[in-house]
Write a protein that holds these residues in place. Structure first.
Motif, PDB file in Angstrom:
ATOM      1  N   GLY A 104       0.802  -1.231   0.000  1.00 35.82           N
ATOM      2  CA  GLY A 104       0.000   0.000   0.000  1.00 35.82           C
ATOM      3  C   GLY A 104       0.827   1.269   0.000  1.00 35.82           C
ATOM      4  O   GLY A 104       0.588   2.168  -0.812  1.00 35.82           O
ATOM      5  N   TYR A 105       1.817   1.326   0.882  1.00 37.78           N
ATOM      6  CA  TYR A 105       2.561   2.583   1.000  1.00 37.78           C
ATOM      7  C   TYR A 105       3.411   2.841  -0.246  1.00 37.78           C
ATOM      8  O   TYR A 105       3.572   3.998  -0.667  1.00 37.78           O
ATOM      9  CB  TYR A 105       3.428   2.560   2.261  1.00 37.78           C
ATOM     10  CG  TYR A 105       4.053   3.911   2.524  1.00 37.78           C
ATOM     11  CD1 TYR A 105       3.245   5.045   2.704  1.00 37.78           C
ATOM     12  CD2 TYR A 105       5.429   4.088   2.575  1.00 37.78           C
ATOM     13  CE1 TYR A 105       3.787   6.293   2.919  1.00 37.78           C
ATOM     14  CE2 TYR A 105       5.980   5.333   2.797  1.00 37.78           C
ATOM     15  CZ  TYR A 105       5.166   6.438   2.968  1.00 37.78           C
ATOM     16  OH  TYR A 105       5.701   7.670   3.179  1.00 37.78           O
ATOM     17  N   SER A 142      -4.306  10.100   0.532  1.00 34.75           N
ATOM     18  CA  SER A 142      -4.177   9.804   1.965  1.00 34.75           C
ATOM     19  C   SER A 142      -4.372   8.289   2.121  1.00 34.75           C
ATOM     20  O   SER A 142      -4.808   7.608   1.180  1.00 34.75           O
ATOM     21  CB  SER A 142      -5.251  10.555   2.750  1.00 34.75           C
ATOM     22  OG  SER A 142      -6.508  10.014   2.444  1.00 34.75           O
ATOM     23  N   THR A 143      -4.093   7.782   3.297  1.00 39.25           N
ATOM     24  CA  THR A 143      -4.256   6.333   3.528  1.00 39.25           C
ATOM     25  C   THR A 143      -5.695   5.899   3.246  1.00 39.25           C
ATOM     26  O   THR A 143      -5.931   4.910   2.554  1.00 39.25           O
ATOM     27  CB  THR A 143      -3.904   5.999   5.002  1.00 39.25           C
ATOM     28  OG1 THR A 143      -2.697   6.665   5.344  1.00 39.25           O
ATOM     29  CG2 THR A 143      -3.744   4.528   5.200  1.00 39.25           C
ATOM     30  N   SER A 144      -6.654   6.670   3.773  1.00 37.16           N
ATOM     31  CA  SER A 144      -8.074   6.298   3.603  1.00 37.16           C
ATOM     32  C   SER A 144      -8.476   6.318   2.136  1.00 37.16           C
ATOM     33  O   SER A 144      -9.157   5.409   1.663  1.00 37.16           O
ATOM     34  CB  SER A 144      -8.978   7.266   4.354  1.00 37.16           C
ATOM     35  OG  SER A 144      -8.413   7.620   5.555  1.00 37.16           O
ATOM     36  N   THR A 145      -8.041   7.375   1.420  1.00 38.74           N
ATOM     37  CA  THR A 145      -8.425   7.483   0.009  1.00 38.74           C
ATOM     38  C   THR A 145      -7.813   6.335  -0.794  1.00 38.74           C
ATOM     39  O   THR A 145      -8.471   5.766  -1.664  1.00 38.74           O
ATOM     40  CB  THR A 145      -7.949   8.829  -0.574  1.00 38.74           C
ATOM     41  OG1 THR A 145      -8.228   9.839   0.372  1.00 38.74           O
ATOM     42  CG2 THR A 145      -8.630   9.141  -1.878  1.00 38.74           C
ATOM     43  N   ASN A 157      -1.981  13.375  -4.356  1.00 40.34           N
ATOM     44  CA  ASN A 157      -1.474  12.951  -3.051  1.00 40.34           C
ATOM     45  C   ASN A 157      -2.569  12.172  -2.341  1.00 40.34           C
ATOM     46  O   ASN A 157      -3.504  12.760  -1.790  1.00 40.34           O
ATOM     47  CB  ASN A 157      -1.096  14.174  -2.203  1.00 40.34           C
ATOM     48  CG  ASN A 157       0.263  14.710  -2.577  1.00 40.34           C
ATOM     49  OD1 ASN A 157       1.138  13.959  -2.976  1.00 40.34           O
ATOM     50  ND2 ASN A 157       0.419  16.016  -2.467  1.00 40.34           N
ATOM     51  N   TYR A 213      -7.030   3.333   0.234  1.00 38.69           N
ATOM     52  CA  TYR A 213      -7.679   2.040   0.490  1.00 38.69           C
ATOM     53  C   TYR A 213      -9.130   1.999   0.006  1.00 38.69           C
ATOM     54  O   TYR A 213      -9.645   0.919  -0.300  1.00 38.69           O
ATOM     55  CB  TYR A 213      -7.520   1.632   1.961  1.00 38.69           C
ATOM     56  CG  TYR A 213      -6.176   0.982   2.149  1.00 38.69           C
ATOM     57  CD1 TYR A 213      -6.009  -0.369   1.919  1.00 38.69           C
ATOM     58  CD2 TYR A 213      -5.056   1.742   2.476  1.00 38.69           C
ATOM     59  CE1 TYR A 213      -4.768  -0.963   2.027  1.00 38.69           C
ATOM     60  CE2 TYR A 213      -3.804   1.155   2.593  1.00 38.69           C
ATOM     61  CZ  TYR A 213      -3.661  -0.199   2.371  1.00 38.69           C
ATOM     62  OH  TYR A 213      -2.429  -0.793   2.454  1.00 38.69           O
ATOM     63  N   THR A 214      -9.767   3.165  -0.079  1.00 41.22           N
ATOM     64  CA  THR A 214     -11.105   3.206  -0.695  1.00 41.22           C
ATOM     65  C   THR A 214     -10.977   2.818  -2.169  1.00 41.22           C
ATOM     66  O   THR A 214     -11.744   2.001  -2.689  1.00 41.22           O
ATOM     67  CB  THR A 214     -11.714   4.619  -0.572  1.00 41.22           C
ATOM     68  OG1 THR A 214     -11.793   4.945   0.806  1.00 41.22           O
ATOM     69  CG2 THR A 214     -13.090   4.690  -1.193  1.00 41.22           C
ATOM     70  N   MET A 229       1.254   4.425  -2.764  1.00 41.17           N
ATOM     71  CA  MET A 229       1.003   5.821  -2.397  1.00 41.17           C
ATOM     72  C   MET A 229       2.148   6.729  -2.856  1.00 41.17           C
ATOM     73  O   MET A 229       1.923   7.788  -3.454  1.00 41.17           O
ATOM     74  CB  MET A 229       0.903   5.882  -0.868  1.00 41.17           C
ATOM     75  CG  MET A 229      -0.157   6.769  -0.342  1.00 41.17           C
ATOM     76  SD  MET A 229      -0.506   6.215   1.330  1.00 41.17           S
ATOM     77  CE  MET A 229      -0.341   7.729   2.177  1.00 41.17           C
ATOM     78  N   LYS A 230       3.368   6.264  -2.582  1.00 38.29           N
ATOM     79  CA  LYS A 230       4.544   7.078  -2.936  1.00 38.29           C
ATOM     80  C   LYS A 230       4.721   7.138  -4.449  1.00 38.29           C
ATOM     81  O   LYS A 230       5.046   8.171  -5.009  1.00 38.29           O
ATOM     82  CB  LYS A 230       5.802   6.473  -2.293  1.00 38.29           C
ATOM     83  CG  LYS A 230       5.909   6.822  -0.823  1.00 38.29           C
ATOM     84  CD  LYS A 230       7.347   6.924  -0.321  1.00 38.29           C
ATOM     85  CE  LYS A 230       8.122   5.629  -0.496  1.00 38.29           C
ATOM     86  NZ  LYS A 230       9.378   5.624   0.251  1.00 38.29           N
ATOM     87  N   ARG A 235       2.310   9.476  -6.134  1.00 32.88           N
ATOM     88  CA  ARG A 235       2.738  10.871  -5.955  1.00 32.88           C
ATOM     89  C   ARG A 235       3.844  11.214  -6.965  1.00 32.88           C
ATOM     90  O   ARG A 235       3.821  12.271  -7.587  1.00 32.88           O
ATOM     91  CB  ARG A 235       3.249  11.072  -4.524  1.00 32.88           C
ATOM     92  CG  ARG A 235       3.405  12.524  -4.162  1.00 32.88           C
ATOM     93  CD  ARG A 235       3.828  12.703  -2.735  1.00 32.88           C
ATOM     94  NE  ARG A 235       2.846  12.169  -1.800  1.00 32.88           N
ATOM     95  CZ  ARG A 235       2.997  12.161  -0.481  1.00 32.88           C
ATOM     96  NH1 ARG A 235       4.086  12.643   0.062  1.00 32.88           N
ATOM     97  NH2 ARG A 235       2.065  11.679   0.296  1.00 32.88           N
ATOM     98  N   GLY A 248     -10.089  -0.889  -2.520  1.00 33.10           N
ATOM     99  CA  GLY A 248     -11.270  -1.738  -2.294  1.00 33.10           C
ATOM    100  C   GLY A 248     -12.137  -1.803  -3.539  1.00 33.10           C
ATOM    101  O   GLY A 248     -12.607  -2.878  -3.936  1.00 33.10           O
TER     102      GLY A 248
END
Lengths: 116, 350
Positions: free
Chosen positions: A29-30, A47-50, A45, A52-53, A33-34, A37, A56
């Motif tokens: 996941g991380y 966020s963690t929640s965005t 950018n 994983y949404t 994310m990076k 970006r 999913g």
């Protein structure tokens, strides 16, 4: 029976970058994310929640798959699950690329006409 | 930083329980990594990361609740009073209404031969029957096509098949220069085979459209569901089989009873091969009863055709049964189709 990749288009910018991030291979996941970006030059950018949404939703649509890292230790503080593009996900990404190329081509032609 | 992590950990409790169990650890780890990296970059980045996380979280939580609700709905697990426990007597009753109501209708018609019901009772009865079936049909559609609802989807298939045959083939039916039995087999195949085609089209649509893919996945995970859907076609097939026969009520009633028992056994079992055999035996007994009924009733129903013999009519019914049984077995082929890697194979083979 595999669904038509075109039925998933157009992709949102975060979705496009997440799929693109997974194109070379599986990621945690991380790392996604990076990478998103970096690929979007800091424009997207997540966020963690965005993240994983979106993850999913992509799992539900079978565009990506969640893989267990099994016995391998992913490293300190790293989750034991990673994500990879499915065949369908890859085809959707390719279809989106073709769609975007078509749009750019049309725009170039039109701009050239206007400039002439 | 540890304090912020603890707060985040507590906030994770706001997500739906199932989601939290599945992704909670990952969310927590990734949040921690984001914080670490942001902290190394500097104060502004650190503050921005925290604010981003805090502002995006409520939207994500709402989204996950809605997604879970939508998913449950499509997989037939929507929690409501109509979320009938598999194998429970309420599920069995809801699923068997088309069969049971058919039996009640026949009983009503049979009693009507001896008792003169006022017209309003007859109208009320018919209205009650159709409104109940229609009501359950709408309910099942709204509740994400649960298992009990599948025979309702199969119910109109024989009519659709018959219509397609009548419109496309019947006016130009060439007949075949083949032995009589072969021509009967071909004729019945062309008559009922459309049901299989319609189901294939429905399957393709559910596989094709992202919105219906959870339903498609359910069918892939349990191939007997599609057989159960096709089982719902049996009552109207029987009705068409008995067309223009006189005094069919006892045989029609018994045939529907066999179907209802087969359906009951299907719903109460949990192993695919036992479920499938329940449907197969139910259908076989039902069609054999119908064939026997037609043999018995042939003479009084068709006195002008006595010379043709009741055996022919029986054979027609048995061939119909063979075709239905074949079509009901086709969903097993779903197991032969490739499966997506992240979809578990839960369907057991017979």
């Amino acid at each position: 029976m595999s669904p038509d990749p075109v039925s998933y288009l157009p992709l949102t910018e975060p979705t496009f970058y997440i799929l693109l991030s997974l194109a070379p291979g599986r990621k945690h996941g991380y790392a996604i994310m990076k990478d998103v970006r970096g690929l979007s030059r800091e424009r997207v950018n997540l966020s963690t929640s965005t993240l994983y949404t979106a993850v999913g939703r992509l799992l539900d649509q079978e565009l990506i798959e969640r893989l267990d890292d099994g016995g391998q230790d992913p490293g300190p503080g790293l989750p034991r699950k990673s994500y990879a593009l499915t065949d369908l996900g890859r085809r959707v990404l390719e279809a989106e690329m073709v769609r975007l190329q078509g749009m750019v081509k049309e725009a170039r032609l039109r701009l050239r006409e206007d400039g002439a | 930083m540890q304090f912020l992590r603890k707060i985040y950990y507590l906030l994770l409790n706001l997500y739906p329980r199932k989601y939290r169990e599945e992704y909670g650890e990952e969310l927590y780890t990734v949040f921690g990594q984001s914080l670490n990296d942001a902290f190394e970059i500097g104060g502004m980045e650190f503050a921005k990361t925290i604010l981003d996380e805090l502002f995006s979280m409520p939207k994500a939580i709402i989204h996950e609740y809605l997604r879970e609700r939508r998913k449950s709905r499509m997989t037939g697990k929507f929690a409501s009073r109509f979320d009938l426990t598999p194998g429970s007597s309420t599920e069995v009753f809801a699923a068997l209404v088309p069969f049971l109501f058919g039996m009640v209708m026949i009983l009503f018609a049979y009693i009507g031969k001896f008792v003169d019901f006022p017209l309003w009772i007859q109208i009320a009865f018919v209205l009650f029957f159709w409104s109940s079936v229609l009501g359950l049909f709408l309910l099942g559609s709204a509740k994400g096509l649960p298992r009990w609802f599948l025979p309702y989807l199969g119910l109109p298939l024989p009519i659709a098949s018959l219509l397609i045959f009548n419109v496309l083939l019947d006016p130009k039916w060439p007949g075949f220069n083949v032995p009589w039995l072969v021509s009967v087999i071909l004729m019945e195949g062309f008559l009922w085979g459309w049901m299989a085609l319609i189901v294939v089209v429905l399957l393709l649509i559910s596989a094709w459209m992202p919105k219906f893919r959870p339903f498609y996945r359910r069918l892939r995970d349990d191939w007997t569901l599609l057989s159960f859907l096709l089982y719902g076609a049996a009552p109207l097939t029987l009705f068409i089989t008995f067309d223009e026969y006189k005094n069919v009520e006892p045989f029609f009633f018994a045939s529907l009873l066999m179907l209802a028992l087969g359906g009951w056994s299907y719903l109460r079992n949990s192993e695919p091969w036992k479920q499938f055999m329940s449907l197969y035996i139910g259908l076989a007994l039902s069609m054999l009863t119908a064939a026997a009924g037609k043999a018995v009733l042939f003479e009084e129903s068709w006195p002008q055709f006595v010379s043709l013999g009741w055996e022919n009519e029986m054979i027609y019914t048995l061939v119909t049964w063979a075709w239905l049984a074949f079509i009901m077995f086709l969903p097993y082929m779903l197991n032969l189709l490739p499966r997506s890697k992240n979809q578990p194979s839960t369907a057991k083979s017979i």
